[in-house]
Design a protein around this motif. Structure first.
Motif, PDB file in Angstrom:
ATOM      1  N   ASP A 145       1.756   4.155 -45.550  1.00  0.00           N
ATOM      2  CA  ASP A 145       2.216   4.937 -44.401  1.00  0.00           C
ATOM      3  C   ASP A 145       2.993   6.126 -44.944  1.00  0.00           C
ATOM      4  OD1 ASP A 145       3.158   6.004 -42.082  1.00  0.00           O
ATOM      5  OD2 ASP A 145       4.279   4.241 -41.429  1.00  0.00           O
ATOM      6  N   THR A 146       2.334   7.267 -45.022  1.00  0.00           N
ATOM      7  CA  THR A 146       2.975   8.456 -45.565  1.00  0.00           C
ATOM      8  C   THR A 146       2.481   9.680 -44.809  1.00  0.00           C
ATOM      9  OG1 THR A 146       3.505   9.647 -47.627  1.00  0.00           O
ATOM     10  CG2 THR A 146       1.217   8.916 -47.331  1.00  0.00           C
ATOM     11  N   THR A 147       3.067  10.829 -45.097  1.00  0.00           N
ATOM     12  CA  THR A 147       2.661  12.078 -44.471  1.00  0.00           C
ATOM     13  C   THR A 147       2.490  13.139 -45.556  1.00  0.00           C
ATOM     14  OG1 THR A 147       4.923  12.911 -44.168  1.00  0.00           O
ATOM     15  CG2 THR A 147       3.997  11.515 -42.409  1.00  0.00           C
ATOM     16  N   TRP A 148       1.898  14.266 -45.181  1.00  0.00           N
ATOM     17  CA  TRP A 148       1.700  15.346 -46.137  1.00  0.00           C
ATOM     18  C   TRP A 148       3.040  15.895 -46.615  1.00  0.00           C
ATOM     19  CZ3 TRP A 148       2.595  20.798 -45.726  1.00  0.00           C
ATOM     20  CH2 TRP A 148       2.035  21.552 -46.780  1.00  0.00           C
ATOM     21  N   SER A 149       3.961  16.163 -45.698  1.00  0.00           N
ATOM     22  CA  SER A 149       5.242  16.740 -46.109  1.00  0.00           C
ATOM     23  C   SER A 149       6.025  15.774 -46.998  1.00  0.00           C
ATOM     24  CB  SER A 149       6.074  17.152 -44.892  1.00  0.00           C
ATOM     25  OG  SER A 149       6.348  16.043 -44.064  1.00  0.00           O
ATOM     26  N   LYS A 150       5.910  14.488 -46.737  1.00  0.00           N
ATOM     27  CA  LYS A 150       6.583  13.506 -47.587  1.00  0.00           C
ATOM     28  C   LYS A 150       5.979  13.506 -48.990  1.00  0.00           C
ATOM     29  CE  LYS A 150       7.861   8.598 -47.722  1.00  0.00           C
ATOM     30  NZ  LYS A 150       7.758   7.301 -47.015  1.00  0.00           N
TER      31      LYS A 150
END
Length: 242
Positions: A212-217
């Motif tokens: 569970d991650t995002t691009w900005s992270k």
């Protein structure tokens, strides 16, 4: 929509390949496409090294962060920014000093990238898969020593090529409004919010719900791992990038 645009929009990084070799005819076509790429002032300031020695491939795989697919791929190419040949040409006609100044550094790096992208598209048009290996810049001095790179040459990235043995998901890209501007630059952080959710959904599917991650992270994590060794390495190779 035509076949070329359709092919470009289907690009995926392939990290698992069959044992089927890349034929000499396919390699010739890939290299011919690479050499047809645009080049600033026709400098053609790049070189490509085909790694055919398995022991050398294994060493490069280790230097690139133990990426097994470097060892396993049927065809591995190393794309280099190359001002060495440019310097040789200049010195045929006088003693004008040639250095890897900032402009020439940009030209050589861009020339290598343009040629490599032409090669990647050509490979994909032949039904092959590719993945770029920026990890060679983890240990650029060691890579350069292994490949016998002279002054004014540096390894930009590697490229694995072969028949795909996987069907990865198509990774979503940033919304167009994040990268496309008219007449002047405009900030649009809202586009990043939208993209973060797209990447979150993509990674959940790709990992079976484990990630569970995002691009900005991911970009924040990348910012904490800069390749600060590249500046002194480039200086040692004759590139003046102060």
């Amino acid at each position: 929509m035509n076949e070329i645009i359709s092919l470009l929009q289907k690009h995926r990084s392939i990290r698992k390949f069959t044992n089927e070799p890349v034929s000499s005819e396919q390699l010739d076509a890939i290299l011919a496409a690479a050499q047809a790429a645009s080049s600033s002032s026709n400098m053609q300031a790049y070189s490509v090294i085909h790694i055919t020695d398995n022991g050398l491939k294994n060493q490069l795989a280790a230097l690139a962060g133990n990426q097994a697919y470097v060892s396993e791929c049927p065809l591995f190419l190393v794309w280099c920014a190359d001002l060495h040949r440019y310097a040789q040409a200049v010195h045929r006609h006088g003693d004008t000093p040639v250095t890897g100044n900032a402009e020439n550094f940009i030209v050589a790096t861009v020339d290598a990238a343009l040629a490599a992208q032409n090669a990647a598209i050509a490979a994909e048009s032949l039904g092959l898969g590719v993945v770029y290996i920026g990890g060679l810049r983890n240990k650029p001095a060691e890579v350069s020593q292994l490949l016998g790179l002279p002054q004014l040459v540096y390894p930009v990235f590697g490229m694995c090529i072969g028949m795909p043995d996987q069907e990865p998901l198509l990774r979503p890209r940033l919304p167009r409004e994040a990268v496309y501007h008219e007449n002047r630059y405009t900030d649009n952080e809202g586009a990043v919010d939208v993209y973060d959710e797209s990447i979150r959904d993509y990674m959940k599917v790709r990992s079976g719900g484990k990630v569970d991650t995002t691009w900005s992270k991911d970009m924040a994590a990348k910012a904490q791992r800069p390749r600060e060794h590249m500046k002194p390495f480039l200086s040692s190779q004759g590139f003046e990038v102060e």
